[in-house]
Scaffold this motif. Structure first.
Motif, PDB file in Angstrom:
ATOM      1  N   VAL A  44       0.834  -1.206   0.000  1.00  0.00           N
ATOM      2  CA  VAL A  44       0.000   0.000   0.000  1.00  0.00           C
ATOM      3  C   VAL A  44       0.868   1.256   0.000  1.00  0.00           C
ATOM      4  CG1 VAL A  44      -1.669   1.313   1.367  1.00  0.00           C
ATOM      5  CG2 VAL A  44      -1.938  -1.155   1.124  1.00  0.00           C
ATOM      6  N   LEU A  45       1.992   1.211   0.687  1.00  0.00           N
ATOM      7  CA  LEU A  45       2.846   2.391   0.826  1.00  0.00           C
ATOM      8  C   LEU A  45       3.771   2.633  -0.361  1.00  0.00           C
ATOM      9  CD1 LEU A  45       3.783   2.177   4.596  1.00  0.00           C
ATOM     10  CD2 LEU A  45       2.253   3.800   3.490  1.00  0.00           C
ATOM     11  N   GLU A  46       4.043   1.602  -1.141  1.00  0.00           N
ATOM     12  CA  GLU A  46       4.981   1.753  -2.256  1.00  0.00           C
ATOM     13  C   GLU A  46       4.476   2.797  -3.246  1.00  0.00           C
ATOM     14  OE1 GLU A  46       5.432  -2.261  -3.615  1.00  0.00           O
ATOM     15  OE2 GLU A  46       6.954  -2.694  -2.099  1.00  0.00           O
ATOM     16  N   ASN A  47       5.265   3.860  -3.425  1.00  0.00           N
ATOM     17  CA  ASN A  47       4.944   4.955  -4.349  1.00  0.00           C
ATOM     18  C   ASN A  47       3.572   5.571  -4.087  1.00  0.00           C
ATOM     19  OD1 ASN A  47       7.393   4.726  -5.881  1.00  0.00           O
ATOM     20  ND2 ASN A  47       6.535   2.828  -6.708  1.00  0.00           N
ATOM     21  N   ASN A  48       3.205   5.681  -2.825  1.00  0.00           N
ATOM     22  CA  ASN A  48       1.883   6.199  -2.481  1.00  0.00           C
ATOM     23  C   ASN A  48       2.000   7.276  -1.407  1.00  0.00           C
ATOM     24  OD1 ASN A  48      -0.884   6.464  -2.510  1.00  0.00           O
ATOM     25  ND2 ASN A  48      -1.303   4.456  -1.607  1.00  0.00           N
ATOM     26  N   LYS A  49       1.066   8.224  -1.430  1.00  0.00           N
ATOM     27  CA  LYS A  49       0.976   9.230  -0.380  1.00  0.00           C
ATOM     28  C   LYS A  49       0.663   8.533   0.934  1.00  0.00           C
ATOM     29  CE  LYS A  49      -1.803  11.262  -3.482  1.00  0.00           C
ATOM     30  NZ  LYS A  49      -2.911  12.028  -3.987  1.00  0.00           N
ATOM     31  N   PHE A  50       1.119   9.122   2.044  1.00  0.00           N
ATOM     32  CA  PHE A  50       0.793   8.551   3.349  1.00  0.00           C
ATOM     33  C   PHE A  50       0.743   9.640   4.408  1.00  0.00           C
ATOM     34  CE2 PHE A  50       5.392   8.221   2.904  1.00  0.00           C
ATOM     35  CZ  PHE A  50       5.881   8.640   4.137  1.00  0.00           C
ATOM     36  N   ILE A  51       0.085   9.298   5.502  1.00  0.00           N
ATOM     37  CA  ILE A  51      -0.068  10.224   6.624  1.00  0.00           C
ATOM     38  C   ILE A  51       0.440   9.534   7.880  1.00  0.00           C
ATOM     39  CG2 ILE A  51      -1.683  11.571   8.026  1.00  0.00           C
ATOM     40  CD1 ILE A  51      -3.535  11.627   5.530  1.00  0.00           C
ATOM     41  N   VAL A  52       1.319  10.212   8.602  1.00  0.00           N
ATOM     42  CA  VAL A  52       1.786   9.740   9.903  1.00  0.00           C
ATOM     43  C   VAL A  52       0.891  10.377  10.956  1.00  0.00           C
ATOM     44  CG1 VAL A  52       3.712   9.679  11.534  1.00  0.00           C
ATOM     45  CG2 VAL A  52       4.160   9.547   9.068  1.00  0.00           C
ATOM     46  N   ASN A  53       0.140   9.548  11.677  1.00  0.00           N
ATOM     47  CA  ASN A  53      -0.734  10.004  12.758  1.00  0.00           C
ATOM     48  C   ASN A  53      -0.020   9.688  14.070  1.00  0.00           C
ATOM     49  OD1 ASN A  53      -3.603  10.354  11.298  1.00  0.00           O
ATOM     50  ND2 ASN A  53      -2.554   8.582  10.438  1.00  0.00           N
ATOM     51  N   ILE A  54       0.423  10.697  14.790  1.00  0.00           N
ATOM     52  CA  ILE A  54       1.109  10.505  16.064  1.00  0.00           C
ATOM     53  C   ILE A  54       0.040  10.419  17.148  1.00  0.00           C
ATOM     54  CG2 ILE A  54       2.756  11.473  17.709  1.00  0.00           C
ATOM     55  CD1 ILE A  54       4.088  12.887  15.255  1.00  0.00           C
ATOM     56  N   LEU A  55       0.045   9.293  17.878  1.00  0.00           N
ATOM     57  CA  LEU A  55      -1.053   9.014  18.798  1.00  0.00           C
ATOM     58  C   LEU A  55      -0.862   9.635  20.180  1.00  0.00           C
ATOM     59  CD1 LEU A  55      -1.852   5.280  17.975  1.00  0.00           C
ATOM     60  CD2 LEU A  55      -2.736   7.373  16.905  1.00  0.00           C
ATOM     61  N   LYS A  56      -2.017   9.940  20.807  1.00  0.00           N
ATOM     62  CA  LYS A  56      -2.060  10.436  22.175  1.00  0.00           C
ATOM     63  C   LYS A  56      -2.127   9.262  23.149  1.00  0.00           C
ATOM     64  CE  LYS A  56      -5.725  12.965  21.937  1.00  0.00           C
ATOM     65  NZ  LYS A  56      -6.812  13.918  22.092  1.00  0.00           N
ATOM     66  N   ARG A  57      -1.844   9.566  24.395  1.00  0.00           N
ATOM     67  CA  ARG A  57      -1.817   8.558  25.460  1.00  0.00           C
ATOM     68  C   ARG A  57      -3.096   7.725  25.516  1.00  0.00           C
ATOM     69  NH1 ARG A  57      -1.018  11.048  31.115  1.00  0.00           N
ATOM     70  NH2 ARG A  57      -3.166  11.649  30.718  1.00  0.00           N
ATOM     71  N   ASP A  58      -4.248   8.323  25.241  1.00  0.00           N
ATOM     72  CA  ASP A  58      -5.510   7.593  25.349  1.00  0.00           C
ATOM     73  C   ASP A  58      -5.905   6.851  24.069  1.00  0.00           C
ATOM     74  OD1 ASP A  58      -6.230   9.725  23.741  1.00  0.00           O
ATOM     75  OD2 ASP A  58      -7.900  10.385  24.995  1.00  0.00           O
ATOM     76  N   GLN A  59      -4.973   6.715  23.121  1.00  0.00           N
ATOM     77  CA  GLN A  59      -5.293   6.053  21.855  1.00  0.00           C
ATOM     78  C   GLN A  59      -4.638   4.661  21.719  1.00  0.00           C
ATOM     79  OE1 GLN A  59      -4.203   9.529  19.365  1.00  0.00           O
ATOM     80  NE2 GLN A  59      -6.323   9.473  18.630  1.00  0.00           N
ATOM     81  N   GLN A  60      -4.459   3.978  22.842  1.00  0.00           N
ATOM     82  CA  GLN A  60      -3.879   2.631  22.809  1.00  0.00           C
ATOM     83  C   GLN A  60      -4.716   1.662  21.987  1.00  0.00           C
ATOM     84  OE1 GLN A  60      -2.785   0.898  26.551  1.00  0.00           O
ATOM     85  NE2 GLN A  60      -1.847   2.781  27.295  1.00  0.00           N
ATOM     86  N   GLU A  61      -6.034   1.730  22.125  1.00  0.00           N
ATOM     87  CA  GLU A  61      -6.900   0.824  21.358  1.00  0.00           C
ATOM     88  C   GLU A  61      -6.768   1.071  19.858  1.00  0.00           C
ATOM     89  OE1 GLU A  61     -10.930   0.807  22.697  1.00  0.00           O
ATOM     90  OE2 GLU A  61     -10.443  -0.215  24.561  1.00  0.00           O
ATOM     91  N   THR A  62      -6.550   2.325  19.468  1.00  0.00           N
ATOM     92  CA  THR A  62      -6.340   2.639  18.051  1.00  0.00           C
ATOM     93  C   THR A  62      -5.042   2.011  17.577  1.00  0.00           C
ATOM     94  OG1 THR A  62      -7.582   4.696  18.254  1.00  0.00           O
ATOM     95  CG2 THR A  62      -6.058   4.528  16.397  1.00  0.00           C
ATOM     96  N   ALA A  63      -3.993   2.112  18.389  1.00  0.00           N
ATOM     97  CA  ALA A  63      -2.708   1.490  18.039  1.00  0.00           C
ATOM     98  C   ALA A  63      -2.871  -0.018  17.859  1.00  0.00           C
ATOM     99  CB  ALA A  63      -1.656   1.793  19.115  1.00  0.00           C
ATOM    100  N   MET A  64      -3.587  -0.654  18.762  1.00  0.00           N
ATOM    101  CA  MET A  64      -3.780  -2.103  18.682  1.00  0.00           C
ATOM    102  C   MET A  64      -4.645  -2.487  17.477  1.00  0.00           C
ATOM    103  SD  MET A  64      -1.857  -3.190  20.963  1.00  0.00           S
ATOM    104  CE  MET A  64      -2.268  -4.918  20.862  1.00  0.00           C
TER     105      MET A  64
END
Length: 154
Positions: free
Chosen positions: A59-79
């Motif tokens: 998906v990332l090869e030669n494609n635009k991407f967004i880095v979303n830096i997570l907050k302390r309360d976003q553990q479930e999103t990380a998982m």
């Protein structure tokens, strides 16, 4: 040298937790990553390191991407993006300039592809920053194989 021991060694370096999102014809895809760093201010470049076995690699090869830096309360999103999805999404999407990003992240960095390099069992993706924003809050950290948080000085 033992690879597992080396992993424990570099695990002593606390990192932030990010979710890298990118768009395809089939929708928005994402992966949790803590191998992220700023590379250059002129031009503005960032680097994301992705395991060659990751589904999101293509998906990332030669494609635009967004880095979303997570907050302390976003553990479930990380998982959720680390291969343990929840039945009900623990986050909301919002539209960015280059795709969908995670709403209420601590920061986001939207990138056009700049270059990619072989990095052993990983691919190193450099992105040219096209848009960014940061918010106030505490970061979600990763230390010694588990989530952690910043200890504030008193």
């Amino acid at each position: 040298m033992d690879a597992r021991e080396f992993r424990h060694c570099v695990g002593r370096f606390a990192t932030g937790v990010t979710v890298i999102t990118s768009e395809t014809e089939t929708g928005t895809h994402g992966l949790t990553a803590n191998s992220f760093t700023s590379v250059s201010l002129d031009p503005m470049l960032i680097l994301v390191s992705v395991d060659k076995k990751a589904k999101a690699l293509s998906v990332l090869e030669n494609n635009k991407f967004i880095v979303n830096i997570l907050k302390r309360d976003q553990q479930e999103t990380a998982m959720h993006f680390a291969g343990r999805p929840k039945e009900i999404q623990p986050f909301k999407w919002e539209d960015g300039l280059l795709g969908k990003r995670i709403k209420n992240s601590l920061a986001y960095i939207e990138c056009e592809p700049w270059a990619s390099y072989d990095g052993g069992d990983h691919v190193l993706f450099l992105g040219e920053v096209k848009h960014f924003k940061y918010n106030i809050g505490d970061p979600l950290l990763y230390y010694c194989g588990q989530f952690s948080e910043v200890a504030t000085a008193k």
